[in-house]
Design a protein around this motif. Structure first.
Motif, PDB file in Angstrom:
ATOM      1  N   PHE A  76     151.716  53.756   7.694  1.00 16.15           N
ATOM      2  CA  PHE A  76     152.870  52.701   8.072  1.00 16.15           C
ATOM      3  C   PHE A  76     152.358  51.735   7.415  1.00 16.15           C
ATOM      4  O   PHE A  76     151.429  51.051   7.048  1.00 16.15           O
ATOM      5  CB  PHE A  76     152.326  52.401   9.747  1.00 16.15           C
ATOM      6  N   VAL A  77     153.541  50.813   6.851  1.00 17.92           N
ATOM      7  CA  VAL A  77     153.792  49.833   6.245  1.00 17.92           C
ATOM      8  C   VAL A  77     154.625  48.620   7.041  1.00 17.92           C
ATOM      9  O   VAL A  77     155.756  48.961   7.289  1.00 17.92           O
ATOM     10  CB  VAL A  77     154.464  50.216   4.690  1.00 17.92           C
ATOM     11  N   ASN A  78     154.027  47.467   6.856  1.00 16.09           N
ATOM     12  CA  ASN A  78     154.499  46.198   7.247  1.00 16.09           C
ATOM     13  C   ASN A  78     155.260  45.664   5.851  1.00 16.09           C
ATOM     14  O   ASN A  78     154.714  45.382   4.986  1.00 16.09           O
ATOM     15  CB  ASN A  78     153.671  45.226   7.804  1.00 16.09           C
ATOM     16  N   VAL A  79     156.612  45.416   6.017  1.00 19.77           N
ATOM     17  CA  VAL A  79     157.354  44.721   5.106  1.00 19.77           C
ATOM     18  C   VAL A  79     158.124  43.711   5.608  1.00 19.77           C
ATOM     19  O   VAL A  79     158.651  43.714   6.661  1.00 19.77           O
ATOM     20  CB  VAL A  79     158.369  45.743   4.428  1.00 19.77           C
ATOM     21  N   VAL A  80     157.743  42.450   5.079  1.00 15.89           N
ATOM     22  CA  VAL A  80     158.577  41.199   5.428  1.00 15.89           C
ATOM     23  C   VAL A  80     159.340  40.994   4.407  1.00 15.89           C
ATOM     24  O   VAL A  80     159.105  40.588   3.148  1.00 15.89           O
ATOM     25  CB  VAL A  80     157.425  40.033   5.513  1.00 15.89           C
ATOM     26  N   LEU A 111     166.509  47.855   6.331  1.00 14.65           N
ATOM     27  CA  LEU A 111     165.432  48.797   6.935  1.00 14.65           C
ATOM     28  C   LEU A 111     165.638  50.090   6.378  1.00 14.65           C
ATOM     29  O   LEU A 111     164.248  50.762   5.995  1.00 14.65           O
ATOM     30  CB  LEU A 111     164.975  48.664   8.295  1.00 14.65           C
ATOM     31  N   SER A 127     152.443  47.848  -2.669  1.00 15.11           N
ATOM     32  CA  SER A 127     152.402  46.184  -2.279  1.00 15.11           C
ATOM     33  C   SER A 127     152.791  45.616  -3.890  1.00 15.11           C
ATOM     34  O   SER A 127     153.350  44.566  -3.876  1.00 15.11           O
ATOM     35  CB  SER A 127     150.972  45.767  -2.011  1.00 15.11           C
ATOM     36  N   ARG A 130     157.316  44.846  -4.939  1.00  8.59           N
ATOM     37  CA  ARG A 130     158.240  44.172  -3.998  1.00  8.59           C
ATOM     38  C   ARG A 130     159.559  43.795  -4.814  1.00  8.59           C
ATOM     39  O   ARG A 130     160.781  44.157  -4.112  1.00  8.59           O
ATOM     40  CB  ARG A 130     157.532  42.690  -3.815  1.00  8.59           C
ATOM     41  N   ASP A 159     156.266  40.261   1.602  1.00  8.51           N
ATOM     42  CA  ASP A 159     154.996  40.795   1.757  1.00  8.51           C
ATOM     43  C   ASP A 159     155.041  42.504   1.954  1.00  8.51           C
ATOM     44  O   ASP A 159     156.195  42.809   2.756  1.00  8.51           O
ATOM     45  CB  ASP A 159     154.124  40.279   2.948  1.00  8.51           C
ATOM     46  N   VAL A 160     154.355  43.155   1.204  1.00 10.13           N
ATOM     47  CA  VAL A 160     154.274  44.595   1.594  1.00 10.13           C
ATOM     48  C   VAL A 160     152.653  44.916   1.857  1.00 10.13           C
ATOM     49  O   VAL A 160     151.787  44.820   0.903  1.00 10.13           O
ATOM     50  CB  VAL A 160     155.100  45.554   0.601  1.00 10.13           C
ATOM     51  N   LYS A 161     152.498  45.570   2.930  1.00 14.30           N
ATOM     52  CA  LYS A 161     151.229  45.810   3.094  1.00 14.30           C
ATOM     53  C   LYS A 161     150.732  47.261   3.936  1.00 14.30           C
ATOM     54  O   LYS A 161     151.877  47.391   5.003  1.00 14.30           O
ATOM     55  CB  LYS A 161     150.166  44.612   3.690  1.00 14.30           C
ATOM     56  N   ASP A 163     149.455  48.931   7.134  1.00 12.58           N
ATOM     57  CA  ASP A 163     149.305  48.757   8.378  1.00 12.58           C
ATOM     58  C   ASP A 163     147.998  49.625   8.831  1.00 12.58           C
ATOM     59  O   ASP A 163     148.348  50.842   8.789  1.00 12.58           O
ATOM     60  CB  ASP A 163     150.491  48.829   9.428  1.00 12.58           C
TER      61      ASP A 163
END
Length: 164
Positions: A76-80, A111, A127, A130, A159-161, A163
Protein backbone atom coordinates in the motif's frame (compact mmCIF):
# COMPACT_ATOMS: atom_id res chain seq x y z
CA UNK A 1 6.79 -22.38 -16.10
CA UNK A 2 9.08 -20.70 -13.63
CA UNK A 3 9.51 -18.79 -10.42
CA UNK A 4 8.39 -15.42 -11.86
CA UNK A 5 5.23 -17.01 -13.30
CA UNK A 6 4.30 -18.35 -9.85
CA UNK A 7 5.16 -15.02 -8.22
CA UNK A 8 2.93 -13.14 -10.69
CA UNK A 9 0.02 -15.56 -10.14
CA UNK A 10 0.39 -15.27 -6.36
CA UNK A 11 0.41 -11.48 -6.64
CA UNK A 12 -3.00 -11.59 -8.31
CA UNK A 13 -2.24 -11.48 -12.04
CA UNK A 14 -5.23 -12.63 -14.06
CA UNK A 15 -3.09 -14.01 -16.88
CA UNK A 16 0.52 -15.12 -16.91
CA UNK A 17 2.28 -16.30 -20.01
CA UNK A 18 5.26 -16.16 -22.27
CA UNK A 19 5.47 -17.18 -25.91
CA UNK A 20 2.07 -18.84 -25.64
CA UNK A 21 0.40 -15.60 -24.52
CA UNK A 22 2.18 -13.67 -27.29
CA UNK A 23 0.72 -16.10 -29.84
CA UNK A 24 -2.76 -15.69 -28.32
CA UNK A 25 -2.48 -11.89 -28.63
CA UNK A 26 -1.29 -12.23 -32.24
CA UNK A 27 -4.40 -14.36 -32.81
CA UNK A 28 -6.66 -11.54 -31.61
CA UNK A 29 -6.91 -12.10 -27.85
CA UNK A 30 -7.22 -8.66 -26.21
CA UNK A 31 -9.16 -9.41 -23.03
CA UNK A 32 -6.83 -7.48 -20.69
CA UNK A 33 -6.43 -3.93 -19.43
CA UNK A 34 -2.68 -3.81 -18.88
CA UNK A 35 0.29 -5.83 -20.07
CA UNK A 36 3.34 -6.01 -17.85
CA UNK A 37 6.52 -7.53 -19.25
CA UNK A 38 9.90 -8.34 -17.84
CA UNK A 39 12.89 -6.78 -19.63
CA UNK A 40 14.02 -10.17 -20.95
CA UNK A 41 10.63 -10.69 -22.66
CA UNK A 42 10.58 -7.31 -24.41
CA UNK A 43 12.37 -8.48 -27.59
CA UNK A 44 9.58 -11.06 -28.02
CA UNK A 45 6.80 -8.64 -27.01
CA UNK A 46 8.13 -6.06 -29.50
CA UNK A 47 6.53 -8.07 -32.30
CA UNK A 48 3.14 -7.03 -30.83
CA UNK A 49 3.81 -3.31 -31.24
CA UNK A 50 1.39 -2.79 -34.14
CA UNK A 51 -1.40 -4.55 -32.22
CA UNK A 52 -0.79 -3.15 -28.73
CA UNK A 53 0.57 0.33 -29.49
CA UNK A 54 -2.61 1.91 -30.92
CA UNK A 55 -4.58 0.58 -27.93
CA UNK A 56 -2.10 1.98 -25.40
CA UNK A 57 -1.26 -1.50 -24.14
CA UNK A 58 2.36 -1.82 -25.26
CA UNK A 59 4.64 -2.25 -22.23
CA UNK A 60 6.81 0.80 -21.68
CA UNK A 61 9.57 1.41 -19.10
CA UNK A 62 8.42 5.02 -18.53
CA UNK A 63 4.94 3.81 -17.64
CA UNK A 64 6.41 1.19 -15.33
CA UNK A 65 5.04 -1.73 -17.34
CA UNK A 66 8.48 -3.13 -18.17
CA UNK A 67 9.76 -4.30 -14.83
CA UNK A 68 11.10 -7.23 -12.85
CA UNK A 69 9.09 -6.08 -9.83
CA UNK A 70 5.82 -7.89 -9.26
CA UNK A 71 3.55 -5.94 -6.93
CA UNK A 72 2.05 -7.82 -4.00
CA UNK A 73 -1.53 -7.53 -2.79
CA UNK A 74 -0.32 -6.19 0.55
CA UNK A 75 1.72 -3.28 -0.87
CA UNK A 76 0.00 0.00 0.00
CA UNK A 77 1.22 3.45 -0.86
CA UNK A 78 0.19 6.80 0.58
CA UNK A 79 0.23 9.54 -2.03
CA UNK A 80 -0.39 13.16 -1.07
CA UNK A 81 -1.37 15.10 -4.17
CA UNK A 82 -2.49 18.66 -4.85
CA UNK A 83 -4.81 19.03 -7.84
CA UNK A 84 -5.83 22.42 -9.18
CA UNK A 85 -8.83 22.37 -11.50
CA UNK A 86 -11.41 24.73 -12.92
CA UNK A 87 -14.58 24.77 -14.96
CA UNK A 88 -13.76 24.79 -18.65
CA UNK A 89 -15.23 28.08 -19.98
CA UNK A 90 -16.90 26.40 -22.96
CA UNK A 91 -18.35 23.53 -20.93
CA UNK A 92 -20.11 25.28 -18.06
CA UNK A 93 -23.34 23.37 -18.60
CA UNK A 94 -21.65 19.96 -18.31
CA UNK A 95 -19.72 21.11 -15.24
CA UNK A 96 -22.74 22.32 -13.31
CA UNK A 97 -25.52 20.02 -14.48
CA UNK A 98 -23.88 16.73 -15.48
CA UNK A 99 -22.07 15.88 -12.24
CA UNK A 100 -23.48 15.47 -8.77
CA UNK A 101 -20.15 15.68 -6.93
CA UNK A 102 -17.41 16.96 -9.24
CA UNK A 103 -14.73 17.17 -6.54
CA UNK A 104 -15.14 13.49 -5.69
CA UNK A 105 -15.25 12.50 -9.36
CA UNK A 106 -12.10 14.46 -10.20
CA UNK A 107 -10.36 13.05 -7.13
CA UNK A 108 -11.36 9.51 -8.15
CA UNK A 109 -10.15 10.05 -11.69
CA UNK A 110 -6.77 11.40 -10.55
CA UNK A 111 -6.36 8.59 -7.99
CA UNK A 112 -7.12 6.03 -10.70
CA UNK A 113 -4.33 7.44 -12.88
CA UNK A 114 -1.90 7.58 -9.93
CA UNK A 115 -2.84 4.06 -8.87
CA UNK A 116 -2.25 2.67 -12.35
CA UNK A 117 1.22 4.16 -12.44
CA UNK A 118 2.25 3.30 -8.88
CA UNK A 119 0.84 -0.23 -8.97
CA UNK A 120 3.48 -1.54 -11.35
CA UNK A 121 6.53 0.09 -9.79
CA UNK A 122 8.94 -1.19 -7.23
CA UNK A 123 7.87 0.33 -3.92
CA UNK A 124 11.48 1.21 -3.08
CA UNK A 125 11.66 3.45 -6.16
CA UNK A 126 8.21 5.06 -6.02
CA UNK A 127 9.14 7.85 -3.58
CA UNK A 128 11.66 9.22 -6.09
CA UNK A 129 9.04 9.29 -8.85
CA UNK A 130 6.93 12.25 -7.68
CA UNK A 131 7.51 14.36 -10.78
CA UNK A 132 6.99 11.43 -13.14
CA UNK A 133 3.70 10.58 -11.44
CA UNK A 134 2.52 14.20 -11.66
CA UNK A 135 3.48 14.34 -15.35
CA UNK A 136 1.61 11.09 -16.02
CA UNK A 137 -1.51 12.49 -14.38
CA UNK A 138 -1.26 15.70 -16.42
CA UNK A 139 -0.75 13.77 -19.65
CA UNK A 140 -3.66 11.44 -18.96
CA UNK A 141 -5.99 14.26 -17.98
CA UNK A 142 -5.24 16.24 -21.15
CA UNK A 143 -7.94 14.01 -22.59
CA UNK A 144 -11.24 15.22 -21.11
CA UNK A 145 -12.46 11.66 -20.43
CA UNK A 146 -14.40 11.55 -17.19
CA UNK A 147 -13.99 15.23 -16.33
CA UNK A 148 -17.27 16.54 -17.83
CA UNK A 149 -16.66 20.24 -18.10
CA UNK A 150 -13.63 20.51 -15.85
CA UNK A 151 -9.98 20.77 -16.72
CA UNK A 152 -7.02 20.02 -14.53
CA UNK A 153 -4.55 22.88 -14.47
CA UNK A 154 -1.82 21.52 -12.24
CA UNK A 155 -0.91 18.40 -10.28
CA UNK A 156 1.75 18.30 -7.61
CA UNK A 157 2.73 15.17 -5.76
CA UNK A 158 3.91 16.22 -2.31
CA UNK A 159 4.65 12.88 -0.74
CA UNK A 160 4.81 9.23 -1.75
CA UNK A 161 5.59 6.66 0.89
CA UNK A 162 5.07 3.00 1.54
CA UNK A 163 2.29 2.42 4.07
CA UNK A 164 3.50 -0.07 6.63
Amino acid sequence: MGEKFDEAKNAGADLVGGKDLIEQIKGGFMDFDKLIASPDMMPKVASLGKLLGPRGLMPNPKAGTVTTYIPQDDDFVNVVAYVQYRVHPEKRYEAFYMQSNPRRQIQGYVLKVIGAMVAVQNMDEVSGQRDAIAQAVMKETEKPVGLNGYEILQVQIWDVKLDE
